[in-house]
Design a protein around this motif. Structure first.
Motif, PDB file in Angstrom:
ATOM      1  N   LYS A 107      -5.679  -1.165  -7.110  1.00 50.21           N
ATOM      2  CA  LYS A 107      -4.446  -0.383  -7.317  1.00 50.21           C
ATOM      3  C   LYS A 107      -3.298  -1.292  -7.749  1.00 50.21           C
ATOM      4  N   SER A 108      -3.410  -2.586  -7.404  1.00 50.17           N
ATOM      5  CA  SER A 108      -2.398  -3.567  -7.816  1.00 50.17           C
ATOM      6  C   SER A 108      -2.651  -4.089  -9.218  1.00 50.17           C
ATOM      7  N   ARG A 160       7.162   5.138   8.016  1.00 46.38           N
ATOM      8  CA  ARG A 160       7.170   3.807   7.412  1.00 46.38           C
ATOM      9  C   ARG A 160       8.368   2.990   7.900  1.00 46.38           C
ATOM     10  N   ALA A 164      -9.812  -2.016  -2.714  1.00 43.16           N
ATOM     11  CA  ALA A 164      -9.095  -0.840  -3.203  1.00 43.16           C
ATOM     12  C   ALA A 164      -7.630  -1.163  -3.461  1.00 43.16           C
ATOM     13  N   LEU A 165      -7.015  -1.906  -2.536  1.00 42.95           N
ATOM     14  CA  LEU A 165      -5.606  -2.274  -2.718  1.00 42.95           C
ATOM     15  C   LEU A 165      -5.448  -3.195  -3.921  1.00 42.95           C
ATOM     16  N   GLU A 183      -0.846   6.514   8.565  1.00 43.24           N
ATOM     17  CA  GLU A 183      -1.905   6.508   7.544  1.00 43.24           C
ATOM     18  C   GLU A 183      -2.342   7.941   7.204  1.00 43.24           C
ATOM     19  N   ILE A 218     -12.290   5.459   0.994  1.00 44.86           N
ATOM     20  CA  ILE A 218     -11.157   4.530   1.075  1.00 44.86           C
ATOM     21  C   ILE A 218     -10.430   4.409  -0.259  1.00 44.86           C
ATOM     22  N   LEU A 224       1.930   1.659  -3.607  1.00 46.07           N
ATOM     23  CA  LEU A 224       0.872   1.970  -4.576  1.00 46.07           C
ATOM     24  C   LEU A 224       0.038   3.180  -4.185  1.00 46.07           C
ATOM     25  N   GLY A 225       0.251   3.697  -2.974  1.00 45.08           N
ATOM     26  CA  GLY A 225      -0.531   4.856  -2.568  1.00 45.08           C
ATOM     27  C   GLY A 225      -1.963   4.509  -2.204  1.00 45.08           C
ATOM     28  N   GLN A 226      -2.128   3.637  -1.229  1.00 45.86           N
ATOM     29  CA  GLN A 226      -3.469   3.277  -0.759  1.00 45.86           C
ATOM     30  C   GLN A 226      -3.471   3.373   0.766  1.00 45.86           C
ATOM     31  N   LYS A 257       0.325   9.285   5.052  1.00 48.92           N
ATOM     32  CA  LYS A 257       0.244   8.594   3.766  1.00 48.92           C
ATOM     33  C   LYS A 257      -0.876   9.186   2.927  1.00 48.92           C
ATOM     34  N   GLN A 311       6.748  10.856   6.112  1.00 43.00           N
ATOM     35  CA  GLN A 311       6.001   9.609   5.900  1.00 43.00           C
ATOM     36  C   GLN A 311       6.965   8.440   5.721  1.00 43.00           C
ATOM     37  N   ILE A 358      -0.604  10.791  -0.723  1.00 44.46           N
ATOM     38  CA  ILE A 358      -1.412  10.334  -1.855  1.00 44.46           C
ATOM     39  C   ILE A 358      -2.184  11.507  -2.449  1.00 44.46           C
ATOM     40  N   SER A 372       0.825  -1.215   0.000  1.00 46.47           N
ATOM     41  CA  SER A 372       0.000   0.000   0.000  1.00 46.47           C
ATOM     42  C   SER A 372       0.858   1.265   0.000  1.00 46.47           C
ATOM     43  N   GLU A 373       2.032   1.182   0.613  1.00 46.17           N
ATOM     44  CA  GLU A 373       2.937   2.340   0.638  1.00 46.17           C
ATOM     45  C   GLU A 373       3.441   2.617  -0.779  1.00 46.17           C
TER      46      GLU A 373
END
Lengths: 286, 286, 286, 286
Positions: free
Chosen positions: B194-195, D242, B190-191, D263, B285, A251-253, D266, D238, D270, A248-249
């Motif tokens: 994005k993947s 992380r 959502a993840l 988060e 989200i 991909l920005g989620q 993050k 950030q 984003i 997620s870090e």
């Protein structure tokens, strides 16, 4: 008819290879401890002495090894798959490994003229025996298509998810949802019991409604009975949550809920419950 | 045979009363807008002019009103239930109301010599029609037992959970788990997207595994299609999460994961999605 | 010159009343246990027998009671403030009470023709003695202005924040930030120690940089020494976090970080550390 | 007297080298863009053509480069430090780099017979000019001792923290606390403003109490003015959060509060605020 190889005859691999043999396929097996081959030979399999032999003689070789180190050794070691692969023959690694391991093996196989597919599975012993696994494949599409007759004997759901890495990512996504569900379930059960509700009635209400699922049916009595017999080790779930957060870090989620769940599983690991079942997250919640 | 009263003929009440009538019970109905009684009278119901009349003439009176204000008015208002109840006759409020409303109504009914039960339901229009609701009752045990023949026509699962308040608490616990599941599911989807995983395949994998449940089957396509047609309004879920957290403060239960989920639903409410379906939590989200 | 009354001579009240007397003001004191008045009388105060007498004879009466129950009793009880107040005389309650208590007292005072101000303070024994409290006032503006000569002897920072309730809200906001800071500090220290960094060096680096503040200077050695001698009870902090979150639900403000901190303080409370200092949140983190 | 080298004359390096020269030390400077050396030569420095020359001719060489890539190039590149180091001469890298970079450089320097110290700093332009940085050193203790006369001209607080890696870890711990403080502060301010409190009064109350610190004094007006002029880029914070969380996974430390803060940062990243100041976390909170 295609010829199949099968490397790694642990609990999962043994059941899967047997399904292929019973389906009438031509299967050659290998296992580090050779004695584990005997029951499958009795079923009709050929036996080979090395991974190299299997990869050199079969159209498609499947492998399901215990961990990344075993997966690497079986591919890169002396008399390994890499020495036998080539000429478009396929190698399908169904082990659960990290991203880097999958990429390293895939690149080496491809460089030798072979085709590669990662195909981690969702499901444990029983689905392996019943041929009802969920197969999450990523990599060479043509190999997926060619292997489909075999996959259909192994899994009830066989998905081609895209390039190499997508199989592993699907597994992370699914396990991350599972971790969040279990954290929510555990907190709910704990709150219910503190409210003097009856545990069995709580499970009953859940079972009767929109949230009814095999996981809650299985884990619910474990939580109430404080029985954490391992089916999916908690430390592996925590690792998957960690990897999902790392993804997620990249991909920005944002993952507010998953991060909170991860800390719960992390606390359970720190408290020494890492080898117990994922249900043991309840121990730091109740 | 016991005689039943039924107050409140909205979508839920109409279907529930019809089930009682069709089962052959002696049912007297009342509704604020009297015209809604006609179809039930055609089915064989008697009609009364006021809640007082119903409560005075029936052994057990059921009510399912739209909100706490309507529940209070029907009980405490002019010609209300309170003026007719007494002599051990029963009043069963199936509306979803706050704790204080349930206690106030229960105390007043009991003081007049009646018996009281809260019995909020889990399930919406379809289960009401099919008689497959889940009934979560708290209060006077003897009344629950006496009402069982009727409950069996209304719900597939009819639970007596203990003293007054336990029905509402069970509903909070169950909805809190539901909120956490939906947050986990939304973050996972959502993840996954994005993947570059395929949304339908993600749903497919979940549907095939241990997490398969009617909720994910229903909400999954809504999230993918960004269709948030309301079946359970998001603001009600956020209210239930808030109340569950308040309960946890009182009972001493930490709720790390539920608190994170509550903030997600709160953000969705603040963003103006409170009247959309709970699935709209996905909007803050993704 | 205005005449002042002072009700409640606990640790805080005694020091505050003494400051007013020493500044040369005309001060009448009362305390439930009358013997506590003697030292102040020796300093020059008059003594009254009841809150009623004080409120009837002084232009402005200050009170700082131990809790909401004592604040209510002193106002509404027999021979209470309410029986003496009127004709524009002022009542300033500096106790830390809940919103409803402040409103109830304010409304009653105003209905009798008096003027009312809530004025909770930030600061403990030492600032009370030194006259360096922070006074957070809400309510009748003219009373704030009239009381300013006295406030200036009690606090180094005397703020009029608006209508009744704003004083209490400011206190919640400030304490919520404090709780978050302490959670961050505790987690950081714990991570540092697990990294084999030296605790004193960590404090040293913080003390030398942009985060240097009296709180970390005070709490740092407490955490390292696992000494949780109470200066601000943990359960009060958890209550303030809970109230701040409740306020956020009402006003529509998401609080992801504060919710996580609240759960940490809640866990510390559940674990039995509620009467220890707020620093004891470290006990569930380390 | 020891001779010093200085590599990298950006904003920080220029100010630091100037302080060493003004203190009367024998300093040889180098910069990729050679023209930046002139003002320091005017102050009395010698100039060298390559890092190799500096490392070969000075007892201790300091470097502060812009990022890990530049740090690696300066060490491992053609005519780099590695070609000149040896015979116990020292190399002190004050750049902020990742763990692996520090280890790689350290191992190479040591293998050549040099001594190595990582020494990241806390503080920006002004403290660099004033010689009031905080220096967080890890690695070879004897080199720290030998460099102390120089460190004393650069920092107000010069700490030897242990083996290589401990400097970077201290920085993570400190920045993690900073991130948590800023999240708490931002949420508090947002809640206060929604409560109709005055922003300047909120800052005033904080400034007067136990939480008063240079960071809140600096960032407070930025938040109120929605001015996010970069002094510490949000994306770096950030990244540090992380990395701190990654460290916690390795060491077994739960970080519920820091995860929630991560988060938030993050989400700010984003949303596109990564290059703004860390204060811009407020943009996703308010």
């Amino acid at each position: 008819m295609a010829t199949y190889g099968f490397l790694g005859l642990g609990i999962m691999g043994n059941a899967m290879a047997a399904n292929l043999i019973r389906a009438g396929f031509d299967v050659t097996v290998w296992n580090r401890t050779a004695s584990r081959c005997a029951p499958l030979v009795a079923l009709g399999a050929k036996q080979a002495a090395t991974p190299r032999e299997v990869a050199a003689s079969c159209d498609i070789t499947f492998a399901i090894l215990s961990d990344p180190a075993a997966a690497r050794e079986t591919c890169f070691g002396a008399d390994g798959v890499l020495e036998g692969i080539g000429d478009g023959r396929g190698y399908i690694d169904m082990s659960t490994v990290d991203d880097q391991t999958a990429r390293d093996i895939g690149a080496a196989i491809t460089a030798k003229g072979g085709r590669f597919l990662e195909a981690p599975v969702s499901g444990t012993k029983k689905p392996a025996e019943d041929g009802t696994l969920i197969i999450l494949a990523g990599g060479e599409r043509s190999l997926f298509d060619d292997a489909l007759p075999a996959f259909e004997k192994l899994g009830k759901k066989n998905l081609y998810l895209g390039e190499l890495g997508q199989g592993a990512r699907m597994k992370l996504v699914v396990n991350m949802i599972m971790g969040g569900m279990l954290a929510a379930f555990s907190e709910g059960l704990a709150l219910g019991l503190k409210s003097d509700l009856d545990g069995a009635q709580i499970l009953d209400v859940i079972e009767a409604g929109a949230m009814a699922c095999p996981m809650f049916k299985g884990k619910g009595p474990m939580l109430l009975g404080e029985n954490y017999t391992t089916s999916f080790p908690l430390k592996h779930m925590q690792k998957d949550l960690r990897l999902a957060i790392a993804l997620s870090e990249e991909l920005g989620q944002s993952l507010h809920a998953a991060s909170a769940s991860n800390e719960l599983f992390k606390r359970a690991s720190i408290a020494g419950y890492g080898d117990e079942d994922i249900a043991a997250v309840y121990r730091v919640i109740k």
